[in-house]
Design an enzyme around this catalytic site. Structure first.
Site, PDB file in Angstrom:
ATOM      1  N   ARG A 168       2.213  18.624  30.454  1.00 55.33           N
ATOM      2  CA  ARG A 168       1.419  18.524  29.226  1.00 55.33           C
ATOM      3  C   ARG A 168      -0.031  18.906  29.530  1.00 55.33           C
ATOM      4  O   ARG A 168      -0.829  18.095  29.948  1.00 55.33           O
ATOM      5  CB  ARG A 168       1.501  17.103  28.651  1.00 55.33           C
ATOM      6  CG  ARG A 168       1.111  17.021  27.181  1.00 55.33           C
ATOM      7  CD  ARG A 168       1.309  15.614  26.644  1.00 55.33           C
ATOM      8  NE  ARG A 168       2.700  15.218  26.663  1.00 55.33           N
ATOM      9  CZ  ARG A 168       3.591  15.503  25.709  1.00 55.33           C
ATOM     10  NH1 ARG A 168       3.208  16.215  24.667  1.00 55.33           N
ATOM     11  NH2 ARG A 168       4.826  15.098  25.803  1.00 55.33           N
ATOM     12  N   GLU A 220      11.976  19.082  27.125  1.00 54.01           N
ATOM     13  CA  GLU A 220      11.827  20.143  26.114  1.00 54.01           C
ATOM     14  C   GLU A 220      11.155  21.382  26.702  1.00 54.01           C
ATOM     15  O   GLU A 220      10.139  21.293  27.389  1.00 54.01           O
ATOM     16  CB  GLU A 220      10.990  19.619  24.946  1.00 54.01           C
ATOM     17  CG  GLU A 220      10.721  20.672  23.882  1.00 54.01           C
ATOM     18  CD  GLU A 220       9.572  20.303  22.964  1.00 54.01           C
ATOM     19  OE1 GLU A 220       9.006  21.215  22.342  1.00 54.01           O
ATOM     20  OE2 GLU A 220       9.233  19.100  22.879  1.00 54.01           O
ATOM     21  N   SER A 255      11.206  24.698  20.998  1.00 54.53           N
ATOM     22  CA  SER A 255      11.564  24.140  19.694  1.00 54.53           C
ATOM     23  C   SER A 255      11.818  25.301  18.750  1.00 54.53           C
ATOM     24  O   SER A 255      10.982  26.205  18.649  1.00 54.53           O
ATOM     25  CB  SER A 255      10.446  23.254  19.130  1.00 54.53           C
ATOM     26  OG  SER A 255      10.377  22.029  19.813  1.00 54.53           O
ATOM     27  N   ARG A 284       6.448  25.474  31.533  1.00 54.38           N
ATOM     28  CA  ARG A 284       7.606  24.596  31.767  1.00 54.38           C
ATOM     29  C   ARG A 284       8.772  25.368  32.372  1.00 54.38           C
ATOM     30  O   ARG A 284       9.588  24.799  33.113  1.00 54.38           O
ATOM     31  CB  ARG A 284       8.014  23.907  30.462  1.00 54.38           C
ATOM     32  CG  ARG A 284       6.970  22.914  29.970  1.00 54.38           C
ATOM     33  CD  ARG A 284       7.482  22.006  28.872  1.00 54.38           C
ATOM     34  NE  ARG A 284       6.449  21.047  28.477  1.00 54.38           N
ATOM     35  CZ  ARG A 284       6.662  19.975  27.724  1.00 54.38           C
ATOM     36  NH1 ARG A 284       7.884  19.717  27.274  1.00 54.38           N
ATOM     37  NH2 ARG A 284       5.677  19.161  27.406  1.00 54.38           N
TER      38      ARG A 284
END
Length: 426
Positions: free
Chosen positions: A275, A347, A350, A389
């Site tokens: 993050r 995640e 999305s 990520r």
């Protein structure tokens, strides 16, 4: 934005949606404002009709030699009353607009009910998480020991939640971006490189404002904001436009850095790259016919999954529940990649269908050839993927016993034939 008439005629449905999303909002204020709005419009229209009729009467009175002054005075009074009504209407509509802007999108009927991310529903799993015969390290330890991740220097340069990629780390990030964009080009996404700074109208159009103002970086002294995702500038490419039906669907892809203050995530995922305030992402955006948006969501999701399949990374797909879905989305799938260093799925993309919610805010329509009328398009977007990520996933899933990283086969050409990442020499 929801249609005013829909909110008025389906108040129970809107309140049920708000409850399902875990929010509270008193719609009685909307009801009273909307009622007064219609009253003002009706009263103003009646006065305008009277003024028009009276204006014609003045000419007739003058031609007949009669006194027209009382009629002229009446027209003057009517004009003053219309002006008063218009002023009240303008203030009321501004208040009504602010109120409706805070109402999230309706939910698709297939969205599961839930109270948070624990209630998201898994729909598929692809691939098996790797098994290691040595102690697994997370990306922070791996990257630091190899000299490709430098958080200390980034903190000195800027502050916390920033990173400096060095040598093969920077090279791998660049390779991933190019690989993703090449795959999406195969999938017929048209590449654009948009501005990384947008105005407030663009943020409002995609649903970031007014709800999420605290999560973005504002440039001091003007109405400019650093983009939180390429979805914002790319969706606004067609703001205030009427598209040709035969041109739909329009598919775009864009690489951009993304900037988020993460004000709502204070204290979460403070270790490593998970993050960050700044990160890279490749985004897919679609403008489609309303009748085809559901199938385009499935295709969008598959297009994002294809990146993970080619990289050989294990992942799962979940459909977000009613309380975990974003403000503007009516349905959303999260793709979660396996991270051995955390021993869980996280995640990485999305994929959302917004229906006509963003199109109403951005005034993006298409001309229906059968009716000749302008209709709202449907917009969709998905990460393909969050690059940082993805880099984490490669470091952790392809780590080797000696601490080096094996480069996935599909990335070797993008790394100029390099097959492993070893300790940097500088």
């Amino acid at each position: 934005m929801l249609d005013l008439k829909f909110i008025r005629d389906h108040r129970d449905d809107v309140e049920a949606m708000l409850s399902a999303r875990g929010g509270k909002m008193d719609l009685s204020e909307f009801e009273s404002l909307e009622l007064r709005r219609r009253e003002l419009i009706m009263a103003s229209d009646e006065l305008k009709q009277e003024r028009n009729a009276s204006s014609k009467q003045i000419g007739l009175l003058i031609r007949n030699g009669e006194d027209a002054e009382p009629m002229k005075k009446r027209i003057g009074d009517i004009g003053g009353q219309i002006k008063a009504y218009d002023h009240e209407l303008a203030e009321l509509e501004e208040h009504l607009f602010d109120l409706v802007s805070q109402i999230p999108n309706l939910l698709d009927e297939t969205v599961p009910l839930g109270k948070g991310e624990d209630d998201n529903v898994e729909v598929s799993r692809v691939g098996e998480p790797p098994h290691f015969d040595f102690e697994v390290q997370d990306h922070v330890d791996l990257g630091s020991r190899l000299g490709i991740l430098d958080f200390e220097t980034a903190s000195k340069i800027t502050g916390s939640r920033f990173s400096l990629l060095r040598g093969d780390g920077a090279k791998l990030e660049r390779a991933l971006i190019q690989f993703m964009m090449d795959v999406h080009e195969e999938q017929n996404y048209f590449e654009v490189l948009p501005p990384f700074i947008v105005n407030g109208d663009s943020m409002y159009a995609t649903g970031q404002f007014p709800k999420m103002k605290e999560d973005v970086f504002k440039l001091e002294g003007n109405d400019y904001y650093l983009i939180p995702t390429a979805e914002v500038p790319v969706t606004n490419i067609h703001r205030d436009e009427v598209l040709n039906a035969e041109d739909l669907p329009l598919l775009y892809q864009a690489y951009t850095p993304c900037f988020r203050s993460e004000a709502g995530a204070y204290g979460r995922d403070t270790r490593g790259l998970i993050r960050q305030h700044q990160f890279n992402k490749v985004e897919m955006v679609k403008f489609v016919h309303p009748d085809e948006s559901d199938q385009h969501l499935d295709q969008l999701r598959d297009d994002a999954e294809e990146i993970l399949r080619r990289l050989g990374l294990a992942y799962r797909v979940v459909i977000l529940c009613s309380a975990d879905i974003s403000f503007a989305a009516r349905k959303c799938f999260d793709i979660e990649v396996w991270l051995p260093g955390q021993d869980t799925y996280r995640e990485i993309s999305s994929c959302s269908n917004f229906g006509d919610f963003q199109a109403r805010r951005a005034k993006i329509r298409f001309k229906d050839p059968s009716s000749g009328k302008n209709e709202w398009v449907h917009t969709l977007n998905g990460s393909g993927l969050a690059v940082g990520r993805t880099l984490i996933a490669i470091l952790e899933n392809f780590q080797q016993a000696d601490g080096t990283i094996r480069i996935p086969d599909v990335l070797v050409p993008y790394m100029n034939g390099q097959k492993t990442i070893e300790k940097q020499k500088r």
